[in-house]
Design a protein around this motif. Structure first.
Motif, mmCIF file in Angstrom:
data_model
loop_
_atom_site.group_PDB
_atom_site.id
_atom_site.type_symbol
_atom_site.label_atom_id
_atom_site.label_comp_id
_atom_site.label_asym_id
_atom_site.label_seq_id
_atom_site.Cartn_x
_atom_site.Cartn_y
_atom_site.Cartn_z
ATOM 1 N N LEU A 121 1.788 6.564 -6.976
ATOM 2 C CA LEU A 121 0.733 7.451 -7.481
ATOM 3 C C LEU A 121 1.076 8.917 -7.244
ATOM 4 N N GLN A 122 1.638 9.224 -6.078
ATOM 5 C CA GLN A 122 2.005 10.607 -5.772
ATOM 6 C C GLN A 122 3.100 11.133 -6.695
ATOM 7 N N GLY A 158 -1.278 -2.487 -5.829
ATOM 8 C CA GLY A 158 -2.615 -2.480 -5.231
ATOM 9 C C GLY A 158 -3.361 -3.777 -5.466
ATOM 10 N N ARG A 179 2.196 4.735 -12.570
ATOM 11 C CA ARG A 179 0.786 4.395 -12.337
ATOM 12 C C ARG A 179 0.563 2.881 -12.480
ATOM 13 N N SER A 185 9.571 4.483 -0.396
ATOM 14 C CA SER A 185 9.111 3.486 -1.357
ATOM 15 C C SER A 185 10.065 2.296 -1.416
ATOM 16 N N VAL A 204 0.882 4.060 -3.001
ATOM 17 C CA VAL A 204 0.598 5.476 -2.742
ATOM 18 C C VAL A 204 1.752 6.357 -3.208
ATOM 19 N N GLY A 238 0.824 -1.210 0.000
ATOM 20 C CA GLY A 238 0.000 0.000 0.000
ATOM 21 C C GLY A 238 0.855 1.256 0.000
ATOM 22 N N VAL A 239 1.896 1.267 0.817
ATOM 23 C CA VAL A 239 2.821 2.409 0.835
ATOM 24 C C VAL A 239 3.459 2.574 -0.540
ATOM 25 N N ALA A 244 1.765 1.218 -9.406
ATOM 26 C CA ALA A 244 0.814 1.430 -8.305
ATOM 27 C C ALA A 244 -0.368 0.475 -8.421
#
Length: 143
Positions: free
Chosen positions: A27-28, A55, A48, A113, A24, A20-21, A51
């Motif tokens: 995506l950021q 996910g 993306r 990350s 995120v 999850g980290v 990510a």
């Protein structure tokens, strides 16, 4: 699938959290990477996609706890960790549609990350090994 033990549930949740980290952070950073590496597919597109992969692997592992889900989670983490290390230390040129994303600096999001990816990979590997051990305990030995 029910957790086999408190250990398995904790392990599963830790891998899911680490992925999850990773998702995120990717995506950021996607928009910045699109600007930094616009060629080919574009760095943002790759971020993306990473990510989404992280996910999906996290959700699959959370829902099933299956050995294959641990394996997918480990591969998802590795598919992000290897490039971040490679593109930090080696100036890799563009390869086909993959742009050159060389960045020798270690920003806070990049460190977060990378640590999450390494943690997810190691813990998912423990999950794969533990799944094999759990399976071996359930199957009676043949003589």
């Amino acid at each position: 699938m029910r957790p086999r033990s408190g250990f398995e549930l904790t392990l599963r949740l830790l891998v899911v959290a680490a992925l999850g980290v990773d998702a995120v952070v990717h995506l950021q950073l996607a928009e910045v990477m699109q600007l930094a590496a616009p060629g080919g597919l574009g760095g943002g597109t790759l971020f993306r996609a990473q990510a989404v992969l992280a996910g999906l692997a996290a959700v699959l592992l959370l829902v099933t706890g299956a050995r294959a889900a641990y394996l997918l989670a480990g591969l998802a983490a590795l598919s992000a960790l290897v490039p971040v290390l490679l593109y930090t230390y080696v100036q890799v040129p563009a390869i086909g549609p993959v742009p050159s994303m060389y960045d020798p600096t270690w920003s806070t999001p990049k460190v977060v990350s990378a640590v999450a990816e390494a943690l997810a990979f190691v813990l998912a590997s423990v999950g794969v090994a533990s799944s094999a051990a759990w399976r071996d305990r359930r199957v009676p030995a043949r003589s």
